[in-house]
Design a protein around this motif. Structure first.
Motif, PDB file in Angstrom:
ATOM      1  N   PHE A 526      12.619 -20.591  14.652  1.00 28.74           N
ATOM      2  CA  PHE A 526      13.528 -21.162  15.635  1.00 28.74           C
ATOM      3  C   PHE A 526      13.857 -22.609  15.284  1.00 28.74           C
ATOM      4  N   ASN A 527      12.864 -23.359  14.860  1.00 26.34           N
ATOM      5  CA  ASN A 527      13.090 -24.768  14.506  1.00 26.34           C
ATOM      6  C   ASN A 527      13.945 -24.906  13.263  1.00 26.34           C
ATOM      7  N   CYS A 528      13.941 -23.871  12.403  1.00 30.24           N
ATOM      8  CA  CYS A 528      14.767 -23.906  11.195  1.00 30.24           C
ATOM      9  C   CYS A 528      16.231 -23.605  11.484  1.00 30.24           C
ATOM     10  N   GLN A 529      16.528 -23.127  12.672  1.00 28.21           N
ATOM     11  CA  GLN A 529      17.866 -22.624  12.954  1.00 28.21           C
ATOM     12  C   GLN A 529      18.823 -23.706  13.447  1.00 28.21           C
ATOM     13  N   ARG A 530      18.351 -24.951  13.485  1.00 33.60           N
ATOM     14  CA  ARG A 530      19.226 -26.072  13.853  1.00 33.60           C
ATOM     15  C   ARG A 530      19.906 -25.836  15.199  1.00 33.60           C
ATOM     16  N   ASN A 531      19.136 -25.971  16.247  1.00 24.08           N
ATOM     17  CA  ASN A 531      19.668 -25.829  17.598  1.00 24.08           C
ATOM     18  C   ASN A 531      20.272 -24.446  17.855  1.00 24.08           C
ATOM     19  N   ASN A 532      19.792 -23.462  17.121  1.00 18.67           N
ATOM     20  CA  ASN A 532      20.106 -22.065  17.395  1.00 18.67           C
ATOM     21  C   ASN A 532      21.473 -21.609  16.901  1.00 18.67           C
ATOM     22  N   VAL A 533      22.356 -22.501  16.470  1.00 12.55           N
ATOM     23  CA  VAL A 533      23.684 -22.097  16.021  1.00 12.55           C
ATOM     24  C   VAL A 533      23.987 -22.770  14.692  1.00 12.55           C
ATOM     25  N   HIS A 534      24.484 -21.987  13.760  1.00 11.87           N
ATOM     26  CA  HIS A 534      24.860 -22.487  12.438  1.00 11.87           C
ATOM     27  C   HIS A 534      26.325 -22.152  12.213  1.00 11.87           C
ATOM     28  N   SER A 535      27.048 -23.030  11.556  1.00 11.74           N
ATOM     29  CA  SER A 535      28.464 -22.786  11.281  1.00 11.74           C
ATOM     30  C   SER A 535      28.627 -22.094   9.937  1.00 11.74           C
ATOM     31  N   PHE A 536      29.222 -20.908   9.969  1.00 13.32           N
ATOM     32  CA  PHE A 536      29.620 -20.247   8.731  1.00 13.32           C
ATOM     33  C   PHE A 536      31.122 -20.462   8.594  1.00 13.32           C
ATOM     34  N   GLY A 537      31.495 -21.595   8.080  1.00 10.02           N
ATOM     35  CA  GLY A 537      32.904 -21.952   7.998  1.00 10.02           C
ATOM     36  C   GLY A 537      33.427 -22.486   9.316  1.00 10.02           C
ATOM     37  N   ASP A 538      34.743 -22.717   9.344  1.00  7.66           N
ATOM     38  CA  ASP A 538      35.374 -23.341  10.505  1.00  7.66           C
ATOM     39  C   ASP A 538      35.612 -22.368  11.646  1.00  7.66           C
ATOM     40  N   ARG A 539      35.544 -21.056  11.396  1.00  2.00           N
ATOM     41  CA  ARG A 539      35.933 -20.080  12.407  1.00  2.00           C
ATOM     42  C   ARG A 539      34.784 -19.206  12.892  1.00  2.00           C
ATOM     43  N   THR A 540      33.601 -19.321  12.279  1.00  5.25           N
ATOM     44  CA  THR A 540      32.511 -18.391  12.590  1.00  5.25           C
ATOM     45  C   THR A 540      31.237 -19.122  12.950  1.00  5.25           C
ATOM     46  N   GLN A 564      14.107 -14.671  20.516  1.00  2.00           N
ATOM     47  CA  GLN A 564      14.888 -14.380  19.316  1.00  2.00           C
ATOM     48  C   GLN A 564      14.107 -13.633  18.245  1.00  2.00           C
ATOM     49  N   TYR A 565      12.798 -13.779  18.211  1.00  2.00           N
ATOM     50  CA  TYR A 565      11.981 -13.133  17.178  1.00  2.00           C
ATOM     51  C   TYR A 565      10.749 -12.545  17.845  1.00  2.00           C
ATOM     52  N   LEU A 566      10.467 -11.287  17.530  1.00  2.00           N
ATOM     53  CA  LEU A 566       9.299 -10.645  18.107  1.00  2.00           C
ATOM     54  C   LEU A 566       8.402 -10.145  16.973  1.00  2.00           C
ATOM     55  N   PRO A 567       7.269 -10.817  16.745  1.00  3.14           N
ATOM     56  CA  PRO A 567       6.389 -10.437  15.635  1.00  3.14           C
ATOM     57  C   PRO A 567       5.462  -9.279  16.010  1.00  3.14           C
TER      58      PRO A 567
END
Length: 669
Positions: A526-540, A564-567
């Motif tokens: 979760f901490n690696c996900q940068r506030n839970n949202v990542h930009s895949f380009g300008d539209r996604t 988000q993750y269930l081990p």
């Protein structure tokens, strides 16, 4: 297949004692060339060693079948016109080694207007699991997906009392799964480091000796003996050797005899990390010999063929143009149509893999050419493509950890690694790197593979938009369950997912047998996900779906991290909504989350309320949609391995977009 329309015949000899492995079913295709075809194969391995009848041991077992309606017709007048098709499946001896004979049976049937059950008999005898199911000709298949089907070599398995194969087969009795998709690691072969005496001696030698070692015929024969015996144990009897405790899961072979499979392979089908070590290790003669041997038995047991056969004659294969760098064979991806509206593409991400590259560019081109051909041939009937990748492609970036583990001062983080319960020491034996580094190098989000990943995803997005077909990615490997997601940044588009050409999910399901990681891992992800949202380009936007909003007891809300993750151990299903009679709410919408069960029926709450802070989205229950469900083990000490279900609806794509804005995607140059 030879078949005649006759009453049930009298069956012949009893099942003889030389049956060593099988029957194992494999699905090859349906509705090919716009026909009603259903193609599959069956593998049976016999042994000549214990045969009591002179000369008979060289003859194939006889496999006969009855094929008829799954349910009695409701119209009694119509019932009199339906007969049971009785016939036999012809066999081919396609491989022989030592005392073992490998028989492949051709299954050529036809889909009709009603669902069918095929009950088969081996030398006149049958078992409850000797049957499989066919959808009707206008229906798509009910699908199982699993991966990581075995314990890591040094795992203490004593606390794991149940098996998810039991839960899976219980559900199969009522819903009837038509196919099961193996996402890699269908067998764990890491025991070669211990059981193979010659290879163990090689690994214990110093670095210089290993560099100078030339693989001889004796070494190759020892590899062949290991993989042959290992497959016969696991695929034949459900027995897996380990250093602490052996594993015995008899229900796994039973599942293979009743649900046809479509498989790809991953590293543990060879050895942990194969292809993701440095060039000197990957390219060494002993490592290459190991890979060649594992590849051979992967083809034999999981695809019912051998490297010596003319593989280009099988239409389900997509064969690469160049041999792999370490496994000197052509890559074998697989395409199979799963009934009317769904197709699966299993991408071979191991034969061509190096630490710098996962799949050759030529192979990507072949893949998209084949997909376009199949979409065109279907005349718009295919609504969903399932893309099978062993390792998740939508997953948190772990580049910071790669950098840390590659640093010369790695010893200072020994305590950190041990807290992850990695086992086996800090450094792996092959090239002296940190034990977990090969796993990180395997990931699409690895620093080495970023550009390749983004180019591939860009092409998938464009293909999806241009053809109006929804792509859903299936992956395993990481020993937990999660769902990665792409969707349009624009709220006007993402709020109507059936109109969103950017929407795509990565269903992550593993492991069905192996142990999950410690509870601290989801927090790190979760901490690696940068506030839970990542930009895949300008539209996604790219994020992880917060599907686990309730814990496995459905008793309290999980934190944002845990949602988000269930081990926990798990497997997944992909079921067309139109196949499930429980879905009576066509036109309604659902938030991804747990399913409550009552008498095995889904209970729907009232229209859910949205919580914008938790980024929850509604997905329409559309008759052309898919219900993707993660079945998560509740209690590892429970012998019945009961599960809790978490579901997400994947809607079809209702639009086609000729020109898709994909600006701003990084690493493409």
């Amino acid at each position: 297949m030879s078949a005649t329309w006759i009453p049930k015949a009298e069956w012949f000899r009893p099942l003889d004692e030389n049956l060593t492995c099988g029957p194992i079913l494999r699905l090859l295709g349906t509705l090919e060339n716009n026909s009603s075809s259903y193609r599959a194969s069956m593998l049976i391995v016999t042994s000549t060693e214990f045969s009591t009848t002179e000369g008979y041991s060289l003859m194939p077992p006889e496999v006969n079948f009855n094929l008829g309606p799954l349910y009695p017709p409701q119209n009694s007048a119509y019932a009199s016109d339906i007969e049971v098709l009785t016939g036999s499946f012809p066999s081919t001896l396609f491989y022989q080694e030592k005392n073992f004979l490998f028989w492949r049976y051709e299954i050529n049937l036809n889909l009709v207007d009603f669902q069918q059950k095929c009950k088969y008999f081996i030398n006149g005898q049958t078992k409850p699991e000797y049957e499989f199911f066919l959808p009707n000709i206008n229906q798509s298949m009910n699908i199982l997906s699993f991966s990581c089907n075995g314990f890591s070599f040094k795992t203490d398995t004593s606390t794991y009392k149940g098996t998810l194969w039991y839960d899976l087969l219980k559900k199969h009795q009522s819903l009837h799964y038509h196919v099961m998709i193996g996402g890699g690691d269908q067998i764990y072969c890491d025991a070669v480091k211990e059981k193979n005496v010659l290879y163990k001696s090689y690994l214990e030698a110093d670095t210089q000796e290993r560099k100078e070692k030339i693989m001889g015929q004796e070494d190759l024969e020892s590899f062949n003996q290991f993989y042959l015996e290992h497959y016969l144990d696991w695929f034949g009897d459900g027995f897996l050797y380990g250093t602490k405790d052996p594993t015995w899961i008899k229900l796994f072979p039973k599942a293979m005899s009743s649900i046809p499979s479509v498989n790809i392979f991953d590293d543990h089908d060879i050895i942990d990390g194969f292809g993701s070590y440095n060039t000197q290790t990957n390219g060494s003669p002993m490592f290459r010999g190991l890979g060649e041997s594992a590849y051979k038995y992967y083809l034999i047991f999981q695809h019912h063929t051998s490297p010596m056969e003319q593989l280009h004659t099988e239409s389900s294969w997509i064969i690469g143009r160049k041999i792999g760098p370490y496994i000197h064979q052509y890559s074998h991806s697989v395409y199979v149509r799963l009934g009317k509206k769904i197709a699966v593409l299993g991408l071979d991400c191991r034969t061509e893999r190096t630490v710098e590259e996962i799949v050759f560019q030529d192979t990507y081109d072949l893949i998209f050419e084949r997909l376009q051909y199949e979409i065109n041939q279907s005349n718009g009937e295919i609504k969903h493509i399932l893309l099978l990748l062993g390792v998740p492609i939508m997953y948190p970036r772990l580049v910071f950890l790669e950098t840390l583990l590659s640093h010369q001062v790695t010893k200072t983080i020994g305590g950190f690694l041990q807290s992850w319960n990695l086992g086996g020491g800090i450094f792996q034996v092959f090239d002296g790197e940190v034990e977990i580094l090969d796993d990180l190098n395997d990931h699409w989000c690895s620093d080495n593979h970023k550009a390749e990943r983004n180019k591939f995803l860009q092409r998938l997005q464009l293909f999806q938009a241009n053809n109006g077909v929804r792509i859903t990615i299936l992956s395993g490997d990481v020993h937990l369950c999660a769902i990665g997601r792409f969707q349009a940044k624009s709220s006007k588009i993402s709020s109507i997912p059936q109109q969103d050409p950017y929407f795509m999910i990565n269903l992550i399901s593993s492991a069905i047998v192996n142990v999950p990681p410690p509870a601290a891992v989801p927090k790190m992800l979760f901490n690696c996900q940068r506030n839970n949202v990542h930009s895949f380009g300008d539209r996604t936007d790219e994020d992880m779906v917060p599907i686990f909003k309730k814990d496995i007891d459905l008793g309290y809300d999980n934190t944002q991290v845990d949602s988000q993750y269930l081990p926990r151990r798990n497997y997944s299903t992909i079921v067309p909504i139109e196949n499930d009679e429980n879905y009576q709410l066509i036109g309604r919408s659902k938030i991804p989350g747990p399913i409550k069960y009552e008498d095995k029926l889904t209970v729907y709450d009232k229209e859910p309320k949205l919580d914008k802070k938790r980024r929850e989205f509604l997905y329409p229950v559309d008759e052309d949609g898919l219900a993707c469900t993660l079945y998560v083990e509740k209690d590892i000490t429970n012998e019945e391995a009961e599960t809790v279900a978490y579901e997400m609806i994947v809607p079809p794509l209702k639009v086609r977009v000729d020109e898709l804005d994909q600006s701003g995607i990084k690493y493409l140059d």
